[in-house]
Design an enzyme around this catalytic site. Sequence first.
Site, PDB file in Angstrom:
ATOM      1  N   HIS A  86       0.820  -1.216   0.000  1.00 55.06           N
ATOM      2  CA  HIS A  86       0.000   0.000   0.000  1.00 55.06           C
ATOM      3  C   HIS A  86       0.853   1.265   0.000  1.00 55.06           C
ATOM      4  CE1 HIS A  86       0.150  -0.234   4.561  1.00 55.06           C
ATOM      5  NE2 HIS A  86       0.191   1.078   4.415  1.00 55.06           N
ATOM      6  N   ASP A 222       1.074  -7.778   2.151  1.00 54.12           N
ATOM      7  CA  ASP A 222       1.224  -6.337   1.958  1.00 54.12           C
ATOM      8  C   ASP A 222       2.704  -5.953   1.898  1.00 54.12           C
ATOM      9  OD1 ASP A 222       0.870  -3.644   1.791  1.00 54.12           O
ATOM     10  OD2 ASP A 222      -0.458  -3.471   3.517  1.00 54.12           O
ATOM     11  N   SER A 653       3.900   2.200   8.421  1.00 56.34           N
ATOM     12  CA  SER A 653       3.649   1.246   7.352  1.00 56.34           C
ATOM     13  C   SER A 653       4.949   0.953   6.614  1.00 56.34           C
ATOM     14  CB  SER A 653       2.633   1.802   6.363  1.00 56.34           C
ATOM     15  OG  SER A 653       1.358   1.877   6.952  1.00 56.34           O
TER      16      SER A 653
END
Length: 738
Positions: A86, A222, A653
């Site tokens: 992402h 991810d 992230s």
Amino acid sequence: MYKRLVLLVLAGVLSLGSLYANEGMWLPLLVKRLNEADMQKMGLQLTAEEIYSVNQSSLKDAIVSLGGFCTAEVISSQGLLLTNHHCAYGAIQTHSSVEQDYLSDGFWAKTKADELPNKGLYARFLVRMEDVSQQVLAAVKEGMSEEERAAAIAAVTKTLSEQAKGNSHYDVVVRDFFHGNEFYLFVYETFTDVRLVGAPPESIGKYGGDTDNWMWPRHTGDFALFRVYSAPDGKPAPYAAENVPLKPKHHLPVSLQGVQEGDFAMVFGYPGSTDRYLTSYGVKQALEQTNPTRVKIRDLRLKLLKEDMDKNKDVRIKYASKYASVANYWKYFIGQSKGLENLDVLSKKETLEQEFTTWVNASEDRKKQWAEALPLVQQSYEQSYEANLSYLYLAEAALGTEIIRFANTFRSLETALMSTETDQARIASLIASLQERTSSHFKDYNAPTDRKVMEHLLRLYYQDVPKKDHPEIFQQVEKKYKGNFVKWAADVFAKSMFASEAATLAFLQKPELKKLQADPAFAAASSIINKYNKEIYPRMQPIQAQREKGNRLFVQGLRQMQPDRKFYPNANSTMRLTYGTVGSYAPRDGVIYSYYTTMEGVMQKKDNSDPEFAVPPKLDELYARKDWGPYANSQGELPVAFITNNDITGGNSGSPVLDGKGHLIGVAFDGNWEAMSGDIAFEPQLQRCINVDIRYVLFIIDKFAGAGHLVEEMTLVYPDKDQQDAKLAPATLIKAGQ
């Protein structure tokens, strides 16, 4: 399988009483003084110097701020970077088209020559940090107004930054901490040639989609890979064919050892923003106004975008990254409000403030220093509701309309054209910049979609914001279009050059002030922004200054009131380290969540009629054969994700999850739904960090994508050297005990 379930339940029961999250996002400079002993008791086998050092290679040299919005880590001696899918989504989308859909199909560079450059993306390494609080605060004199204080601090931080930079190519910044009670200087080295190396298809990298976002159990791969390039001399350089892969000061060894309940884990990264010292008055405004307003506007915007994305593949690709960005925090604000309410955060904040007030009132000296702290904060929030609502509609509705946001970028050109002393060099520079921005904007733009967004979002702005805060353009909509926003939007898009790339570029060939100011989209943007800048923001300034002073005094007093507590500063996109353990948790009565998930869960959720849970055929085949390669755990399962109780937030992230030896065991990518209030109030029994297991990452790269050459770059750590797979023999190997 039954045995595994029994063991998981027992592990969960045994751990729930003792396995609490370790609150705190710690500055690596201070780890030796504040955290080293605690970390070593929990399982750290490194020293503070091996974590952060300016004299030798250390873990911090493998951690980068990726584009200022995510974290990435160096995992090979050739500058290979690992981050989240992402985080790479915008880059993947930029390189995608209907004919070459890397979002749907994935991308894997077979050679370095195939790696894709990404304009504007950078990898920033921390060189060093320094406590400059004493120098900065020496410039603050008693009796200064907040405006004078800010000016004095700005002057001294500018001097300190210039001195630290000298003639070097480094970037230097001074940031405030603890609401202006401390200041630290950061020196960075920034590389701007960052190339996309590999990314799985969305059916792996976004598996679960919006449904699973912020949720556990999770089965999302991810991750994505980039590579940092430098000039041949190792210095940062713009993209060029002669650039070479960066030779990093440190890269992280990659562990195949796996994780167990209770294992030590640390996360190193660049968390974006937390507000842990937010008062009850701030929590109240978030619950009553800020979060509901953001959710309401984003909910409408998402529905409008999805309608068009579902109808047209080209629109889907163009808006994929935009949609994901809006949706991520739409769900976040919903979850945060639920968390604040479920965990009774408002009441807890009020209790702390009552304790603080009692402590302050017990001493005349304390009253002199801190009696005004909470009253200042309270008054500032009570006075801010109307202006805050106007700001929210500006940010979410007006600037959520792309033609308004794009037209607004031309305001600097307007200023240059209005100048009595024409600066042709300045105008030429602005035109070149705007030409580049125009090409980028229209690559991922669909005017009919944006027109619908404008109709609905600007109508909402008109309906919900008090009339005294309406921009002047709304009066024109009332008079000329009888309040019909559909007709107004249609007219704007029919007449504005900003609805067309060709028209915008034609204007830039020969820009005229009169034509720019007459453009209906530019006029709307100017009206909305001017209303905010000239009327609403000036109302907010004294209120904000009052709040900043109150917060500074409150945090200052709180640290005096609790002298034995180890305080950590709010996240502010500077490097932090958090530490904790791998572990299960009980989200509610009668439910225990295991600390890890496997490929079995991917297949249990599989629904090829639902894009969020579709499984690619190749993954189906590998599952059918149970062809896990060397990446299975000791039970023969393929791990996908695991959870720890590390303290993280947005910006983390892509952060590496490391074991006690500093080996990479996973990549952080999300928080859990039950603790969505964590940015404001940390909940030790519920807070969890969701990570993709590094073994799943390697499995997808090697077995699914057939990109084993990337694995061969890495330094692999095996539990037993004899377990190595012959296919991976060229990779550097380390025994787990080393």
